[in-house]
Design a protein around this motif. Structure first.
Motif, PDB file in Angstrom:
ATOM      1  N   GLN A 178       0.955  -1.282   0.168  1.00  0.00           N
ATOM      2  CA  GLN A 178      -0.020   0.067  -0.147  1.00  0.00           C
ATOM      3  C   GLN A 178       0.823   1.228   0.032  1.00  0.00           C
ATOM      4  O   GLN A 178       0.699   2.331  -0.644  1.00  0.00           O
ATOM      5  N   ILE A 179       2.221   1.307   0.945  1.00  0.00           N
ATOM      6  CA  ILE A 179       2.754   2.427   0.592  1.00  0.00           C
ATOM      7  C   ILE A 179       3.530   2.467  -0.534  1.00  0.00           C
ATOM      8  O   ILE A 179       3.476   3.763  -1.339  1.00  0.00           O
ATOM      9  N   GLY A 180       4.050   1.596  -1.282  1.00  0.00           N
ATOM     10  CA  GLY A 180       4.558   1.563  -2.443  1.00  0.00           C
ATOM     11  C   GLY A 180       3.764   2.008  -3.653  1.00  0.00           C
ATOM     12  O   GLY A 180       3.964   2.702  -4.434  1.00  0.00           O
ATOM     13  N   GLU A 181       2.454   1.672  -3.464  1.00  0.00           N
ATOM     14  CA  GLU A 181       1.300   1.989  -4.620  1.00  0.00           C
ATOM     15  C   GLU A 181       1.373   3.669  -4.463  1.00  0.00           C
ATOM     16  O   GLU A 181       1.353   4.261  -5.416  1.00  0.00           O
ATOM     17  N   VAL A 182       1.058   4.076  -3.132  1.00  0.00           N
ATOM     18  CA  VAL A 182       0.931   5.446  -3.137  1.00  0.00           C
ATOM     19  C   VAL A 182       1.859   6.295  -3.414  1.00  0.00           C
ATOM     20  O   VAL A 182       2.243   7.351  -4.069  1.00  0.00           O
ATOM     21  N   HIS A 183       3.366   5.757  -3.066  1.00  0.00           N
ATOM     22  CA  HIS A 183       4.520   6.629  -3.387  1.00  0.00           C
ATOM     23  C   HIS A 183       4.757   6.390  -4.883  1.00  0.00           C
ATOM     24  O   HIS A 183       5.297   7.593  -5.409  1.00  0.00           O
ATOM     25  N   ASP A 184       4.611   5.607  -5.428  1.00  0.00           N
ATOM     26  CA  ASP A 184       4.830   5.305  -6.878  1.00  0.00           C
ATOM     27  C   ASP A 184       4.153   6.235  -7.685  1.00  0.00           C
ATOM     28  O   ASP A 184       4.165   6.975  -8.634  1.00  0.00           O
ATOM     29  N   PHE A 185       2.587   6.431  -7.169  1.00  0.00           N
ATOM     30  CA  PHE A 185       1.587   7.362  -7.864  1.00  0.00           C
ATOM     31  C   PHE A 185       2.104   8.713  -7.830  1.00  0.00           C
ATOM     32  O   PHE A 185       1.956   9.603  -8.322  1.00  0.00           O
ATOM     33  N   ILE A 186       2.598   8.973  -6.476  1.00  0.00           N
ATOM     34  CA  ILE A 186       3.002  10.287  -6.253  1.00  0.00           C
ATOM     35  C   ILE A 186       4.232  10.828  -6.886  1.00  0.00           C
ATOM     36  O   ILE A 186       4.229  11.889  -7.722  1.00  0.00           O
ATOM     37  N   ARG A 187       5.012   9.964  -7.115  1.00  0.00           N
ATOM     38  CA  ARG A 187       6.219  10.088  -7.949  1.00  0.00           C
ATOM     39  C   ARG A 187       5.635  10.611  -9.502  1.00  0.00           C
ATOM     40  O   ARG A 187       6.225  11.290 -10.113  1.00  0.00           O
ATOM     41  N   LYS A 188       4.758   9.691  -9.935  1.00  0.00           N
ATOM     42  CA  LYS A 188       4.427   9.753 -11.397  1.00  0.00           C
ATOM     43  C   LYS A 188       3.718  11.242 -11.546  1.00  0.00           C
ATOM     44  O   LYS A 188       3.850  11.755 -12.487  1.00  0.00           O
ATOM     45  N   SER A 189       2.776  11.358 -10.477  1.00  0.00           N
ATOM     46  CA  SER A 189       2.079  12.637 -10.700  1.00  0.00           C
ATOM     47  C   SER A 189       3.033  13.785 -10.553  1.00  0.00           C
ATOM     48  O   SER A 189       2.973  14.717 -11.266  1.00  0.00           O
ATOM     49  N   LEU A 190       4.152  13.696  -9.830  1.00  0.00           N
ATOM     50  CA  LEU A 190       4.951  14.781  -9.550  1.00  0.00           C
ATOM     51  C   LEU A 190       5.818  14.922 -10.920  1.00  0.00           C
ATOM     52  O   LEU A 190       6.160  16.022 -11.577  1.00  0.00           O
ATOM     53  N   THR A 191       6.052  13.896 -11.613  1.00  0.00           N
ATOM     54  CA  THR A 191       6.936  13.765 -12.635  1.00  0.00           C
ATOM     55  C   THR A 191       5.871  14.502 -14.096  1.00  0.00           C
ATOM     56  O   THR A 191       6.603  15.182 -14.750  1.00  0.00           O
ATOM     57  N   ASP A 192       4.670  13.791 -14.170  1.00  0.00           N
ATOM     58  CA  ASP A 192       3.894  14.440 -14.955  1.00  0.00           C
ATOM     59  C   ASP A 192       3.722  16.057 -14.780  1.00  0.00           C
ATOM     60  O   ASP A 192       3.707  16.569 -16.141  1.00  0.00           O
ATOM     61  N   ARG A 193       3.779  16.523 -13.797  1.00  0.00           N
ATOM     62  CA  ARG A 193       3.836  17.812 -13.591  1.00  0.00           C
ATOM     63  C   ARG A 193       5.049  18.766 -13.708  1.00  0.00           C
ATOM     64  O   ARG A 193       5.128  19.978 -14.420  1.00  0.00           O
ATOM     65  N   PHE A 194       6.001  18.126 -13.099  1.00  0.00           N
ATOM     66  CA  PHE A 194       7.299  19.012 -12.955  1.00  0.00           C
ATOM     67  C   PHE A 194       8.550  18.245 -13.860  1.00  0.00           C
ATOM     68  O   PHE A 194       9.517  18.982 -13.754  1.00  0.00           O
ATOM     69  N   GLY A 195       8.194  17.110 -14.830  1.00  0.00           N
ATOM     70  CA  GLY A 195       9.285  16.815 -15.509  1.00  0.00           C
ATOM     71  C   GLY A 195      10.303  15.945 -14.509  1.00  0.00           C
ATOM     72  O   GLY A 195      10.163  15.488 -13.428  1.00  0.00           O
ATOM     73  N   GLU A 196      11.658  15.876 -15.307  1.00  0.00           N
ATOM     74  CA  GLU A 196      12.632  15.017 -14.825  1.00  0.00           C
ATOM     75  C   GLU A 196      12.916  15.331 -13.432  1.00  0.00           C
ATOM     76  O   GLU A 196      13.575  14.508 -12.558  1.00  0.00           O
ATOM     77  N   ILE A 217      10.017  -0.178   5.592  1.00  0.00           N
ATOM     78  CA  ILE A 217       9.308   0.854   5.009  1.00  0.00           C
ATOM     79  C   ILE A 217      10.524   1.627   4.119  1.00  0.00           C
ATOM     80  O   ILE A 217      10.071   1.771   2.995  1.00  0.00           O
ATOM     81  N   PHE A 218      11.571   1.733   4.559  1.00  0.00           N
ATOM     82  CA  PHE A 218      12.482   2.416   3.600  1.00  0.00           C
ATOM     83  C   PHE A 218      13.197   1.628   2.582  1.00  0.00           C
ATOM     84  O   PHE A 218      13.860   2.106   1.676  1.00  0.00           O
ATOM     85  N   ALA A 219      12.687   0.135   2.536  1.00  0.00           N
ATOM     86  CA  ALA A 219      13.137  -0.504   1.481  1.00  0.00           C
ATOM     87  C   ALA A 219      12.088  -0.379   0.252  1.00  0.00           C
ATOM     88  O   ALA A 219      12.241  -1.011  -0.801  1.00  0.00           O
ATOM     89  N   VAL A 220      11.078   0.334   0.565  1.00  0.00           N
ATOM     90  CA  VAL A 220      10.098   0.288  -0.234  1.00  0.00           C
ATOM     91  C   VAL A 220      10.383   1.252  -1.592  1.00  0.00           C
ATOM     92  O   VAL A 220      11.043   2.411  -1.039  1.00  0.00           O
ATOM     93  N   SER A 221       9.940   1.025  -2.996  1.00  0.00           N
ATOM     94  CA  SER A 221      10.381   1.853  -3.919  1.00  0.00           C
ATOM     95  C   SER A 221       9.940   3.290  -3.512  1.00  0.00           C
ATOM     96  O   SER A 221       8.485   3.609  -3.078  1.00  0.00           O
ATOM     97  N   ASN A 222      10.425   4.365  -3.910  1.00  0.00           N
ATOM     98  CA  ASN A 222      10.169   5.686  -3.939  1.00  0.00           C
ATOM     99  C   ASN A 222       9.748   6.483  -2.436  1.00  0.00           C
ATOM    100  O   ASN A 222       9.196   7.405  -2.196  1.00  0.00           O
ATOM    101  N   VAL A 223      10.376   5.521  -1.377  1.00  0.00           N
ATOM    102  CA  VAL A 223      10.371   6.217   0.017  1.00  0.00           C
ATOM    103  C   VAL A 223      11.911   6.892   0.057  1.00  0.00           C
ATOM    104  O   VAL A 223      12.614   6.088   0.109  1.00  0.00           O
ATOM    105  N   ASP A 224      11.749   8.015   0.297  1.00  0.00           N
ATOM    106  CA  ASP A 224      13.099   8.836   0.443  1.00  0.00           C
ATOM    107  C   ASP A 224      13.289   9.114   2.071  1.00  0.00           C
ATOM    108  O   ASP A 224      14.102  10.046   1.958  1.00  0.00           O
ATOM    109  N   GLY A 225      12.546   8.468   2.754  1.00  0.00           N
ATOM    110  CA  GLY A 225      12.672   9.000   4.136  1.00  0.00           C
ATOM    111  C   GLY A 225      11.450   8.908   4.978  1.00  0.00           C
ATOM    112  O   GLY A 225      10.372   8.451   4.458  1.00  0.00           O
ATOM    113  N   ALA A 226      11.475   9.529   6.264  1.00  0.00           N
ATOM    114  CA  ALA A 226      10.250   9.542   7.100  1.00  0.00           C
ATOM    115  C   ALA A 226       9.812  10.860   7.641  1.00  0.00           C
ATOM    116  O   ALA A 226      10.735  11.596   7.949  1.00  0.00           O
ATOM    117  N   LEU A 227       8.883  11.194   7.936  1.00  0.00           N
ATOM    118  CA  LEU A 227       8.011  12.007   8.783  1.00  0.00           C
ATOM    119  C   LEU A 227       7.725  11.255  10.313  1.00  0.00           C
ATOM    120  O   LEU A 227       6.734  10.620   9.911  1.00  0.00           O
TER     121      LEU A 227
END
Ligand code: PGA
Length: 249
Positions: A178-196, A217-227
């Motif tokens: 579930q974490i990976g799904e959302v983080h991948d989605f966020i990365r894609k949305s950011l890339t669509d808007r802001f490019g590379e 959690i830190f081993a999940v794709s597109n997780v760059d840290g924690a709050l």
């Protein structure tokens, strides 16, 4: 690539006595390979920044007003945070969205105010349990991301924190899928808007991160840290989380 980020949100916890914990965290990480940020209550900002001056531990605030100054009793502006020695500010935390009726539009204005003051905006987004259970997670997260992130967001001035509301302070954590799904989605949305450039924008996970679950959690794709909330208050809890982030590839 921007360095990973271990961020602590002390919320409304800590009087001057808690500065001991801040010093202990700084002393335990004199040459970290990740960025470390602690957001104490506003009353401790200046002293915290003074204590950690010259050390690889940054200090941030937990909220700011959308305007730089004016007749707003009780509020704190982004330039004031900068002046107090802060380098970042959390905006749009779900506790503020809920308790203070903050909308995406207002959160975006606050993030813009942070950018204008030269601060990093840590923009929080995340779905409620009800929204997850009704299958709306990606739609809600997508709307919050788009609505709360200013046009001028860059990897240097913006961090996104995905924090499912139902995972905050509850001890409940989404599955790694579930974490990976959302983080991948966020990365894609950011890339669509802001490019590379969006590849380097940090996306943190937040919500009941503890020493015992940080590494997975830190081993999940597109997780760059924690709050981290509760577990950032004590060096003994926060240090293992920082260490796990340093060890993550
Ligand atoms: P928690 O809080 O780690 O105590 O769940 C996280 C947050 O609200 O940022």
């Amino acid at each position: 690539m921007t360095r990973k980020l271990a961020a602590g949100n002390w919320k409304m916890n800590g009087t001057r006595a808690a500065l001991e914990n801040l010093s202990a965290i700084a002393e335990a990480h004199t040459a970290p390979s990740v960025d470390i940020l602690i957001c104490p209550p506003a009353t401790l900002l200046m002293q915290s920044a003074g204590l950690t001056s010259g050390k690889p531990l940054d200090i941030g605030a937990q909220d700011c007003h959308a305007q730089a100054s004016g007749a707003h009793t009780g509020d704190i502006s982004a330039p004031m945070i900068k002046d107090a020695g802060g380098t970042a500010v959390i905006v749009g935390h779900s506790e503020r969205r809920e308790n203070h009726n903050e909308t995406n539009d207002l959160v975006r204005q606050k993030a813009q105010a942070a950018h204008d003051a030269g601060l990093i905006a840590v923009i929080c987004i995340g779905e409620t349990l009800e929204q997850r259970e009704s299958g709306q997670t990606l739609e809600i997260v997508g709307d919050q991301l788009t609505g709360s992130t200013p046009e001028g967001a860059t990897p240097a001035n913006t961090v996104i924190a995905y924090e499912p509301v139902w995972a905050i302070g509850t001890g409940k954590v989404p599955t790694l899928d579930q974490i990976g799904e959302v983080h991948d989605f966020i990365r894609k949305s950011l890339t669509d808007r802001f490019g590379e450039a969006a590849q380097d924008m940090r996306i943190l996970y937040g919500g009941s991160v503890k020493p015992g679950n940080a590494a997975e959690i830190f081993a999940v794709s597109n997780v760059d840290g924690a709050l981290v909330g509760g577990a950032s208050l004590k060096e003994g809890d926060f240090s293992p989380i920082i260490n796990a982030l340093e060890a993550a590839v």
